[in-house]
Design an enzyme around this catalytic site. Structure first.
Site, PDB file in Angstrom:
ATOM      1  N   ASP A  25     -16.925  16.688  -8.438  1.00  0.00           N
ATOM      2  CA  ASP A  25     -15.974  15.781  -7.819  1.00  0.00           C
ATOM      3  C   ASP A  25     -15.979  14.492  -8.647  1.00  0.00           C
ATOM      4  O   ASP A  25     -16.830  13.626  -8.461  1.00  0.00           O
ATOM      5  CB  ASP A  25     -16.348  15.523  -6.355  1.00  0.00           C
ATOM      6  CG  ASP A  25     -15.355  14.577  -5.677  1.00  0.00           C
ATOM      7  OD1 ASP A  25     -14.412  14.110  -6.354  1.00  0.00           O
ATOM      8  OD2 ASP A  25     -15.536  14.301  -4.477  1.00  0.00           O
ATOM      9  N   TYR A  79     -19.727  11.599  -1.030  1.00  0.00           N
ATOM     10  CA  TYR A  79     -18.518  11.618  -0.210  1.00  0.00           C
ATOM     11  C   TYR A  79     -17.442  12.377  -0.967  1.00  0.00           C
ATOM     12  O   TYR A  79     -17.237  12.146  -2.157  1.00  0.00           O
ATOM     13  CB  TYR A  79     -18.048  10.180   0.060  1.00  0.00           C
ATOM     14  CG  TYR A  79     -16.742  10.080   0.817  1.00  0.00           C
ATOM     15  CD1 TYR A  79     -16.659  10.474   2.150  1.00  0.00           C
ATOM     16  CD2 TYR A  79     -15.589   9.587   0.206  1.00  0.00           C
ATOM     17  CE1 TYR A  79     -15.457  10.377   2.856  1.00  0.00           C
ATOM     18  CE2 TYR A  79     -14.391   9.487   0.904  1.00  0.00           C
ATOM     19  CZ  TYR A  79     -14.334   9.884   2.234  1.00  0.00           C
ATOM     20  OH  TYR A  79     -13.144   9.779   2.916  1.00  0.00           O
ATOM     21  N   LYS A 128      -7.888   8.497  -7.832  1.00  0.00           N
ATOM     22  CA  LYS A 128      -8.172   7.121  -8.238  1.00  0.00           C
ATOM     23  C   LYS A 128      -7.564   6.777  -9.609  1.00  0.00           C
ATOM     24  O   LYS A 128      -6.360   6.583  -9.679  1.00  0.00           O
ATOM     25  CB  LYS A 128      -9.673   6.844  -8.132  1.00  0.00           C
ATOM     26  CG  LYS A 128     -10.106   6.977  -6.660  1.00  0.00           C
ATOM     27  CD  LYS A 128     -11.490   6.540  -6.301  1.00  0.00           C
ATOM     28  CE  LYS A 128     -11.640   6.564  -4.777  1.00  0.00           C
ATOM     29  NZ  LYS A 128     -12.793   7.214  -4.246  1.00  0.00           N
TER      30      LYS A 128
HETATM   31  C1  LIG Z   1     -12.633   8.270  -3.025  1.00  0.00           C
HETATM   32  C2  LIG Z   1     -13.279   9.590  -3.143  1.00  0.00           C
HETATM   33  C3  LIG Z   1     -12.742  10.748  -2.534  1.00  0.00           C
HETATM   34  C4  LIG Z   1     -11.571  10.682  -1.591  1.00  0.00           C
HETATM   35  O1  LIG Z   1     -10.411  10.286  -2.215  1.00  0.00           O
HETATM   36  P1  LIG Z   1      -9.179   9.718  -1.325  1.00  0.00           P
HETATM   37  O2  LIG Z   1      -8.090   9.523  -2.326  1.00  0.00           O
HETATM   38  O3  LIG Z   1      -9.676   8.477  -0.679  1.00  0.00           O
HETATM   39  O4  LIG Z   1      -8.865  10.782  -0.329  1.00  0.00           O
HETATM   40  C5  LIG Z   1     -13.319  11.962  -2.804  1.00  0.00           C
HETATM   41  N1  LIG Z   1     -14.382  12.053  -3.621  1.00  0.00           N
HETATM   42  C6  LIG Z   1     -14.928  10.984  -4.204  1.00  0.00           C
HETATM   43  C7  LIG Z   1     -16.103  11.157  -5.127  1.00  0.00           C
HETATM   44  C8  LIG Z   1     -14.407   9.715  -3.978  1.00  0.00           C
HETATM   45  O5  LIG Z   1     -14.986   8.645  -4.543  1.00  0.00           O
END
Ligand SMILES: *Cc1c(COP(=O)(O)O)cnc(C)c1O
Length: 428
Positions: free
Chosen positions: A237, A142, A265
């Site tokens: 990512d 994701y 995060k």
């Molecule tokens: C949580 C997440 C996102 C999206 O981040 P948001 O701050 O919720 O938009 C993108 N990539 C990864 C790997 C994630 O865990």
């Protein structure tokens, strides 16, 4: 005092589904979401005053535990000086320097306000830099909710994907190739088919959005080699894994250097902060230096940056990650031992402050294997734990999070509760 279910009923009248992000709604496990009133350290308290040991950790940011006093103080101090200016601040330089100093692959970094913004822009930048349109992503990873990333594999291995969300026109995902995680042959085949058309690969270098799934030996190395060979940009990512699996993310654990990295995060310490960055020659293509446009009214917000900076500094405490990893491993191993002793097919894995629990015999390394776990048993486990005051993520396809505030006794308490729950599941 309102109960969780009264609040949920009330929320559903003015908020679609009662929540501001879908996984919070408990749709995949059933039941009523807990409305959180406050949190401290490893615990959260719901609207009914019930306390839970929390393994959601705000889905990753709460690596120091909730409401760490030094982070709260940094936020209060920043707030007193003004909430937002729309002009640069010294704190933005400090957090950029802190990130660049910790992640060797990042020479420059731009702050945004969410992980979604970070990945969306990193892809635009990769396309602008290479002049190519196609991108590769992996099923089960994701990367936020940008149109071109809400896509699942098409019918054939090398056909382009189909949108997973209504409202995304098929044309918007026609350049997104969706491959299986941990299948390097498929990536090689894609580059052979489109040698000069692929702008980038975006990957969760340790996946945490299809439960926890680690890369097989050679997978990330192979992605690195193929990107270099074909002139594509490798994007790690690390929105979830950055400062979560270790002090330098997955790139630190593996020694593999991506061209671009996305973060969010942990770097916001619970406030809205995202970032993308990497090679300076690529970052030079971002406005105002280059032609790839990106902007944000609240980007680098001083209060959010203060929380992030305080968090990053506290993570430098000697032994922080060793302790964090030990607690996650204690939890994963302890759950596995107790489930198996109860005769339940179960496995668990962990890395740094992240863990995965799987109601199947062995640790999965593909989405297909995760999907083949016993989801009904997971639901029973989830509700059994929740009733007894332990809050796991409300889905079998999410990783769990341990914080620096989860000490040995909190993990032991969790394990005794789990032992009881496994016995009831087995009997059911
Ligand atoms: C949580 C997440 C996102 C999206 O981040 P948001 O701050 O919720 O938009 C993108 N990539 C990864 C790997 C994630 O865990």
């Amino acid at each position: 005092m309102s109960s969780n279910s009264e609040l949920f009923d009330r929320a559903c009248k003015t908020i679609p589904g009662g929540v501001n992000s879908p996984v919070r709604a408990f749709r995949s496990v059933g039941g009523t979401p807990r409305f959180i009133q406050r949190a401290q350290g490893a615990h959260v308290w719901d609207a009914e005053g019930k306390r839970y040991i929390d393994y959601v950790g705000s889905w990753g940011p709460a690596i120091l535990g909730h409401a760490h006093p030094e982070v709260v103080k940094a936020v209060q101090q920043a707030a007193e000086h003004g909430l937002s200016f729309g002009a640069p601040t010294e704190a933005e330089i400090e957090i950029a320097e802190a990130i660049v100093a910790r992640l060797p692959s990042m020479e420059q970094v731009r702050l945004v306000s969410s992980g979604t913004e970070a990945t969306m822009t990193a892809i635009r930048l990769a396309r602008g830099y290479t002049g190519r349109a196609r991108i590769i992503k992996f099923e089960g990873c994701y990367h936020g909710h940008a149109d071109s990333l809400l896509v699942k594999a098409g019918s054939g291995m090398l056909t382009f994907g189909n949108p997973t969300s209504s409202g995304v026109p098929a044309e918007f995902v026609q350049h997104t190739l969706v491959l299986d995680y941990n299948n390097l042959d498929a990536v090689e085949a894609a580059f052979k088919k489109y040698p000069d058309q692929i702008a980038c690969i975006i990957v969760e270098p340790i996946a945490g959005n299809m439960n926890l799934v680690k890369p097989r030996k050679g997978f990330l190395e192979g992605l690195r080699e193929l990107c270099t060979k074909y002139g594509a940009v490798l994007i790690f990512d690390e929105v979830m894994t950055g400062f979560r699996v270790g002090p330098q993310g997955v790139q630190g654990l593996t020694g593999i250097q991506p061209d671009l990295t996305t973060l969010a995060k942990v770097i916001g310490g619970g406030m809205p902060v995202g970032a993308f960055g990497g090679r300076a020659d690529i970052m030079a293509h971002i406005a105002p230096l280059g032609g790839v446009y990106q902007a944000g009214t609240l980007s680098g917000n001083p209060v959010a940056v203060a929380a992030g900076l305080a968090t990053l500094r506290l993570l430098d405490a000697p032994g922080f990650y060793e302790n964090l990893s030990a607690r996650s491993a204690q939890l994963a191993k302890g759950l596995e031992e107790r489930a198996r002793a109860a005769g339940i097919a179960f496995s668990a894995d962990s890395v740094g402050g992240m863990f995965g629990i799987y109601f199947r015999d062995s640790i999965p390394s593909t989405l297909e294997e995760v999907s083949a776990s016993d989801i009904e048993r997971f639901k029973q486990f989830f509700h059994g734990m929740l009733e007894r005051g332990v809050h796991f993520a409300p889905s079998a396809f999410e990783a769990g999070f341990v914080s620096g505030a989860h000490d040995e006794s909190i993990i032991n308490e969790t394990l005794s509760i789990a032992e009881e729950v496994f016995a009831t599941i087995k009997a059911a």
